[in-house]
Design a protein around this motif. Structure first.
Motif, PDB file in Angstrom:
ATOM      1  N   CYS A  59      32.126   3.276 145.067  1.00  0.00           N
ATOM      2  CA  CYS A  59      31.417   2.579 144.961  1.00  0.00           C
ATOM      3  C   CYS A  59      30.630   1.049 146.417  1.00  0.00           C
ATOM      4  N   ALA A  60      31.836   1.626 146.935  1.00  0.00           N
ATOM      5  CA  ALA A  60      31.808   0.526 148.691  1.00  0.00           C
ATOM      6  C   ALA A  60      30.959   1.602 149.188  1.00  0.00           C
ATOM      7  N   GLN A  61      31.039   3.007 149.793  1.00  0.00           N
ATOM      8  CA  GLN A  61      29.985   3.582 150.335  1.00  0.00           C
ATOM      9  C   GLN A  61      28.687   3.749 149.827  1.00  0.00           C
ATOM     10  N   GLN A  62      28.679   3.906 148.784  1.00  0.00           N
ATOM     11  CA  GLN A  62      27.101   3.684 147.742  1.00  0.00           C
ATOM     12  C   GLN A  62      26.693   2.515 147.778  1.00  0.00           C
ATOM     13  N   ASP A  63      27.231   1.143 147.891  1.00  0.00           N
ATOM     14  CA  ASP A  63      26.711   0.074 148.346  1.00  0.00           C
ATOM     15  C   ASP A  63      26.452  -1.104 146.700  1.00  0.00           C
ATOM     16  N   VAL A  64      27.253  -0.824 145.807  1.00  0.00           N
ATOM     17  CA  VAL A  64      27.340  -0.542 144.279  1.00  0.00           C
ATOM     18  C   VAL A  64      28.669  -1.359 143.446  1.00  0.00           C
ATOM     19  N   THR A  65      28.605  -2.226 143.176  1.00  0.00           N
ATOM     20  CA  THR A  65      29.766  -2.706 142.610  1.00  0.00           C
ATOM     21  C   THR A  65      30.642  -2.031 141.307  1.00  0.00           C
ATOM     22  N   PRO A  66      31.538  -1.831 141.332  1.00  0.00           N
ATOM     23  CA  PRO A  66      32.451  -1.590 140.144  1.00  0.00           C
ATOM     24  C   PRO A  66      31.864  -1.391 138.761  1.00  0.00           C
ATOM     25  N   SER A  67      32.144  -2.523 138.582  1.00  0.00           N
ATOM     26  CA  SER A  67      30.811  -3.148 137.375  1.00  0.00           C
ATOM     27  C   SER A  67      29.914  -2.821 136.970  1.00  0.00           C
ATOM     28  N   GLN A  68      28.897  -2.623 137.792  1.00  0.00           N
ATOM     29  CA  GLN A  68      27.429  -2.576 138.212  1.00  0.00           C
ATOM     30  C   GLN A  68      27.869  -0.843 138.087  1.00  0.00           C
ATOM     31  N   VAL A  69      28.620   0.197 138.305  1.00  0.00           N
ATOM     32  CA  VAL A  69      28.555   1.507 137.552  1.00  0.00           C
ATOM     33  C   VAL A  69      29.012   1.202 135.956  1.00  0.00           C
ATOM     34  N   VAL A  70      30.606   0.897 135.851  1.00  0.00           N
ATOM     35  CA  VAL A  70      30.362   0.545 134.688  1.00  0.00           C
ATOM     36  C   VAL A  70      29.615   0.253 133.869  1.00  0.00           C
ATOM     37  N   ARG A  71      29.168  -1.055 133.458  1.00  0.00           N
ATOM     38  CA  ARG A  71      28.324  -0.974 133.052  1.00  0.00           C
ATOM     39  C   ARG A  71      26.927  -0.085 133.041  1.00  0.00           C
ATOM     40  N   ARG A  72      26.283   0.344 134.071  1.00  0.00           N
ATOM     41  CA  ARG A  72      25.347   1.321 133.728  1.00  0.00           C
ATOM     42  C   ARG A  72      25.915   2.888 133.205  1.00  0.00           C
ATOM     43  N   LEU A  73      26.914   3.206 133.106  1.00  0.00           N
ATOM     44  CA  LEU A  73      27.617   3.938 132.305  1.00  0.00           C
ATOM     45  C   LEU A  73      27.850   4.058 130.613  1.00  0.00           C
ATOM     46  N   ILE A  74      28.285   2.992 130.671  1.00  0.00           N
ATOM     47  CA  ILE A  74      28.213   2.639 129.109  1.00  0.00           C
ATOM     48  C   ILE A  74      27.273   2.542 129.046  1.00  0.00           C
ATOM     49  N   ARG A  75      25.902   2.012 129.220  1.00  0.00           N
ATOM     50  CA  ARG A  75      24.263   1.831 128.872  1.00  0.00           C
ATOM     51  C   ARG A  75      24.171   3.167 128.787  1.00  0.00           C
ATOM     52  N   ASP A  76      24.382   4.462 129.906  1.00  0.00           N
ATOM     53  CA  ASP A  76      23.788   5.653 129.659  1.00  0.00           C
ATOM     54  C   ASP A  76      24.667   5.908 128.579  1.00  0.00           C
ATOM     55  N   TYR A  77      25.966   6.171 128.005  1.00  0.00           N
ATOM     56  CA  TYR A  77      26.103   5.883 127.106  1.00  0.00           C
ATOM     57  C   TYR A  77      26.335   6.320 125.577  1.00  0.00           C
ATOM     58  N   LEU A  78      25.345   5.368 126.063  1.00  0.00           N
ATOM     59  CA  LEU A  78      24.775   4.598 124.443  1.00  0.00           C
ATOM     60  C   LEU A  78      24.101   4.864 123.947  1.00  0.00           C
ATOM     61  N   THR A  79      23.252   4.853 125.009  1.00  0.00           N
ATOM     62  CA  THR A  79      21.890   5.886 124.504  1.00  0.00           C
ATOM     63  C   THR A  79      21.851   6.848 124.949  1.00  0.00           C
ATOM     64  N   HIS A  80      22.729   7.688 125.622  1.00  0.00           N
ATOM     65  CA  HIS A  80      22.939   9.513 125.497  1.00  0.00           C
ATOM     66  C   HIS A  80      23.717   9.697 123.544  1.00  0.00           C
ATOM     67  N   HIS A  81      24.143   8.759 123.491  1.00  0.00           N
ATOM     68  CA  HIS A  81      24.561   9.460 121.857  1.00  0.00           C
ATOM     69  C   HIS A  81      23.716   8.101 120.415  1.00  0.00           C
ATOM     70  N   GLY A  82      22.920   8.525 120.684  1.00  0.00           N
ATOM     71  CA  GLY A  82      21.545   7.624 119.911  1.00  0.00           C
ATOM     72  C   GLY A  82      22.419   6.208 119.439  1.00  0.00           C
ATOM     73  N   VAL A  83      22.621   5.150 120.667  1.00  0.00           N
ATOM     74  CA  VAL A  83      23.709   3.856 119.582  1.00  0.00           C
ATOM     75  C   VAL A  83      21.989   2.989 120.006  1.00  0.00           C
ATOM     76  N   THR A  84      21.811   2.030 119.738  1.00  0.00           N
ATOM     77  CA  THR A  84      20.723   1.285 119.405  1.00  0.00           C
ATOM     78  C   THR A  84      21.556  -0.030 119.972  1.00  0.00           C
ATOM     79  N   PHE A  85      20.985  -0.668 120.772  1.00  0.00           N
ATOM     80  CA  PHE A  85      21.436  -1.942 120.757  1.00  0.00           C
ATOM     81  C   PHE A  85      20.513  -3.184 121.126  1.00  0.00           C
ATOM     82  N   VAL A  86      20.607  -4.515 121.133  1.00  0.00           N
ATOM     83  CA  VAL A  86      19.776  -5.568 122.086  1.00  0.00           C
ATOM     84  C   VAL A  86      20.055  -5.878 123.303  1.00  0.00           C
TER      85      VAL A  86
END
Length: 89
Positions: free
Chosen positions: A48-75
């Protein structure tokens, strides 16, 4: 999963996130605790440091994409029920 396939998946995920980044800023009000192997945590934080992102940013991104990939909608929490962006504090 081999390294090249994972790298392509990660790049696709990163590009997808850049395309939608900034559309709606989520309010961060919940905490998620994850227990992982210390060596994986260290490697993850270094990457994460090498890519200039925080671990939290990456985890939030992964969760959003995981939900989207499985068709889960959220506001996202930054959106009011009428669909407009919530005011920033």
């Amino acid at each position: 999963m081999n390294a090249m396939r994972f790298k392509k998946l990660w790049i696709d995920l990163y590009v997808h996130t850049i395309n939608i980044f900034g559309a709606i800023m989520e309010l961060k009000t919940a905490r998620l605790t994850v227990l992982i192997d210390p060596a994986k945590k260290q490697a993850f934080e270094a990457l994460c440091a090498q890519q200039d992102v925080t671990p939290s940013q990456v985890v939030r991104r992964l969760i959003r994409d995981y939900l989207t990939h499985h068709g889960v909608t959220f506001v996202p929490s930054g959106v009011r029920p009428d669909g407009k962006k919530a005011r920033e504090r």
